[in-house]
Design a protein around this motif. Structure first.
Motif, short mmCIF file in Angstrom:
data_model
loop_
_atom_site.label_atom_id
_atom_site.label_comp_id
_atom_site.label_asym_id
_atom_site.label_seq_id
_atom_site.Cartn_x
_atom_site.Cartn_y
_atom_site.Cartn_z
N SER A 50 0.87 -1.18 0.00
CA SER A 50 0.00 0.00 0.00
C SER A 50 0.91 1.24 0.00
O SER A 50 1.93 1.23 -0.69
CB SER A 50 -0.94 -0.05 1.21
N HIS A 51 0.58 2.24 0.79
CA HIS A 51 1.37 3.48 0.77
C HIS A 51 1.58 3.97 2.20
O HIS A 51 0.89 3.54 3.13
CB HIS A 51 0.66 4.56 -0.05
N LEU A 52 2.53 4.90 2.37
CA LEU A 52 2.83 5.45 3.69
C LEU A 52 2.59 6.95 3.77
O LEU A 52 2.58 7.53 4.85
CB LEU A 52 4.28 5.13 4.09
N PHE A 94 -4.40 4.98 9.60
CA PHE A 94 -4.52 3.66 8.96
C PHE A 94 -4.51 3.70 7.44
O PHE A 94 -4.18 2.69 6.81
CB PHE A 94 -5.83 3.01 9.43
N ASP A 95 -4.91 4.80 6.83
CA ASP A 95 -5.02 4.90 5.38
C ASP A 95 -3.62 4.78 4.78
O ASP A 95 -2.85 5.74 4.77
CB ASP A 95 -5.66 6.25 5.01
N GLY A 96 -3.30 3.58 4.29
CA GLY A 96 -1.97 3.29 3.77
C GLY A 96 -1.16 2.40 4.70
O GLY A 96 -0.95 1.22 4.42
N PRO A 97 -0.75 2.93 5.89
CA PRO A 97 0.09 2.12 6.78
C PRO A 97 -0.55 0.80 7.21
O PRO A 97 0.15 -0.19 7.45
CB PRO A 97 0.33 3.04 7.99
N GLU A 116 3.45 8.83 -2.86
CA GLU A 116 2.47 9.86 -3.25
C GLU A 116 1.15 9.25 -3.73
O GLU A 116 0.62 9.62 -4.76
CB GLU A 116 3.09 10.80 -4.30
N GLU A 117 0.60 8.31 -2.94
CA GLU A 117 -0.71 7.76 -3.29
C GLU A 117 -1.78 8.82 -3.18
O GLU A 117 -2.74 8.87 -3.94
CB GLU A 117 -1.04 6.56 -2.38
N GLU A 118 -1.64 9.70 -2.17
CA GLU A 118 -2.70 10.69 -1.92
C GLU A 118 -2.62 11.88 -2.86
O GLU A 118 -3.59 12.63 -2.99
CB GLU A 118 -2.62 11.20 -0.48
N GLY A 119 -1.49 12.10 -3.47
CA GLY A 119 -1.35 13.31 -4.27
C GLY A 119 -1.44 14.55 -3.42
O GLY A 119 -1.80 15.63 -3.90
N LEU A 145 -4.44 -4.45 0.88
CA LEU A 145 -5.35 -4.36 2.03
C LEU A 145 -5.43 -2.91 2.46
O LEU A 145 -4.41 -2.21 2.49
CB LEU A 145 -4.83 -5.24 3.17
N HIS A 146 -6.63 -2.45 2.82
CA HIS A 146 -6.83 -1.03 3.15
C HIS A 146 -7.92 -0.90 4.20
O HIS A 146 -8.86 -1.69 4.24
CB HIS A 146 -7.25 -0.27 1.89
N VAL A 147 -7.79 0.10 5.05
CA VAL A 147 -8.89 0.42 5.96
C VAL A 147 -10.11 0.80 5.12
O VAL A 147 -9.98 1.47 4.09
CB VAL A 147 -8.49 1.58 6.91
N GLY A 200 -9.92 6.32 -4.00
CA GLY A 200 -8.96 5.88 -5.00
C GLY A 200 -7.82 5.08 -4.37
O GLY A 200 -7.52 5.25 -3.18
N HIS A 201 -7.18 4.22 -5.17
CA HIS A 201 -6.12 3.35 -4.66
C HIS A 201 -5.14 3.00 -5.78
O HIS A 201 -5.54 2.88 -6.94
CB HIS A 201 -6.70 2.05 -4.10
N ASP A 202 -3.88 2.71 -5.38
CA ASP A 202 -2.92 2.21 -6.36
C ASP A 202 -3.41 0.91 -6.99
O ASP A 202 -3.15 0.65 -8.18
CB ASP A 202 -1.55 1.98 -5.69
MN MN Z 1 -5.03 4.89 0.86
#
Ligand code: MN
Ligand code: GLV
Ligand code: MN
Length: 421
Positions: free
Chosen positions: A95-97, A106-109, A140-143, A206-208, A369-371
């Motif tokens: 996912s992303h950090l 939680f969003d990413g980590p 930069e998943e969130e932009g 996996l994502h929240v 949105g997600h990678d």
């Molecule tokens: Mn995310």
């Protein structure tokens, strides 16, 4: 930093917390990137806090004996490859950090920590896969810093041209090229990476959950069906900067007034189209003084709808209303599309397989949105969602119960085991 080399400083983990569970892993980064002013976390890409998180990831991956490298698009990969298999066609999770400004924990980590713990589960289950398992962290998943979401996966897949990426600027005017260079990476090598892409046989993120679906279903984990189409547009209103006290109301050309009309138009237009969502979450008046009539206002519009034609219609309506308001105020308006992602449907066969191995986990669509949605256009991809008891995301109120977090990692391990064996 040359490609494949890491020069990150890794902080020691807190005493007594080795990072053996998702909760322990997230506990290790609970103080990283806290934002005292906004609340929650601000972890923009290539900031000190995001680099610290990457160092933490590397340390935890290496503790697990995974081979770590960072590719030319800034994507970090950690490989568990006990059979020494060719990396092409591997199973990849991650996912992303990075975070939005003032985001949750939680969003990413959650996806990164769960991926590491899933490797532990697979080992504990005695699995020796004949294929490699990769854990990827996308930048930069969130932009939230350079404006284009899923920057790493878009570069990897060629959906974002490197020339355009390098010219993106952050709110301070720093270009991506400059920030990339300052982080020790070579901006000349950004762009579609067929070799890296070929290593992903299947991707599972996996994502929240960023909604209330699992609360209502009373279930800890779901499999994703689709990601709502979405895009970002910048509305730049130009007027005349002047004095708040000395300028008569009749003499003003105030771009803030036109921008306010655009905000209201966004609400009205979204309400007029079932399932549409329109948000103006960022408005920047220039120069930005209490006693100053702004000379310019930039307002960023986020519009989402399952039907991409409806998204386009909503944006056209809002732009038209904004242009009318600008004309009435003697201002000018320029609308620029900054990014767009069509509605993505995850691979149906993969989704059904994961639902089966996860004992009939519910299937949910998402508006976030997600990678994984970017990758879904190139390789079979899937997502798992973990229950969020507040239903709130992109906010410090985002939450996951400890037990659900561990159940999510176990479910991810089961999904990966199924794909690896
Ligand atoms: Mn995310
Ligand atoms: C990212 O989380 C987005 O949906 O914008
Ligand atoms: Mn997000």
């Amino acid at each position: 930093m040359a490609e494949g080399k890491l020069d990150l400083v890794t902080p020691p983990p807190p005493a007594g917390n080795r990072g053996d569970t998702v909760t322990e892993l997230l506990g290790q980064i609970a103080d990283t990137g806290r934002d005292a002013a906004r609340g929650g976390y601000s972890r923009p890409v290539l900031s000190g806090s995001e680099r610290d998180l990457l160092a933490w990831f590397v340390e935890q991956a290496q503790r697990r004996g995974l081979d770590v490298d960072v590719d030319r698009n800034g994507i970090a990969w950690a490989w568990w490859n006990p059979s020494g298999a060719d990396l092409r066609g591997s199973v990849v999770t991650g996912s992303h950090l990075d975070s939005v400004p003032g985001g949750g924990a939680f969003d990413g980590p959650l996806g990164v920590a769960s991926a590491l713990v899933a490797v532990d589960h697979l080992r504990a289950r005695g699995i020796t896969p004949s294929r490699a398992l990769g854990v990827a962290v996308f930048p930069e998943e969130e932009g939230s810093r350079f404006g284009v979401a899923c920057l790493g996966s878009r570069l990897l897949t060629g959906e974002l041209a490197p020339k355009r990426a390098l010219a993106l600027t952050d709110p301070d005017g720093t270009t991506l090229a400059e920030a990339w260079g300052r982080a020790g990476m070579d901006p000349a090598h950004l762009g579609r990476d067929d070799e890296a892409l070929a290593r992903i046989g299947t991707f599972v993120e996996l994502h929240v959950e960023q909604g209330r679906g699992l609360i209502d279903l009373d279930a800890p984990v779901a499999v994703a069906s689709s990601v709502l189409g979405h895009g970002r547009w910048r509305l730049s209103f130009t007027g005349e900067g002047n004095h708040a006290g000395a300028t008569l109301m009749a003499d003003r050309r105030d771009p803030v007034v036109a921008a306010a009309a655009a905000v209201l138009a966004a609400r009205q237009s979204a309400l007029a189209h079932a399932d549409a969502r329109a948000t103006v979450g960022r408005i920047v008046p220039v120069p930005g003084g209490t006693n100053v009539i702004a000379s310019r206002v930039d307002a960023w519009l986020d519009v989402r709808h399952p039907d991409d034609a409806v998204t386009a219609a909503v944006v056209a309506e809002i732009s038209e209303r904004a242009a009318e308001a600008a004309r009435a105020e003697g201002c000018e308006l320029v609308v620029t599309q900054e990014s767009f992602s069509a509605t993505a449907h995850f691979d149906g066969v993969l989704r059904d397989r994961l639902t089966r191995v996860l004992s009939g986990a519910p299937v949910l669509a998402t508006g976030a949105g997600h990678d994984a949605a970017v990758l879904a256009g190139h390789v079979p991809s899937a997502m798992l969602f973990v229950r969020n008891p507040t239903g709130v995301s992109h906010s410090p109120a985002e939450a996951v119960e400890d037990d659900d977090a561990e159940q999510g990692a176990a479910a991810l391990a089961t999904a990966l085991e199924h794909l690896l064996t």
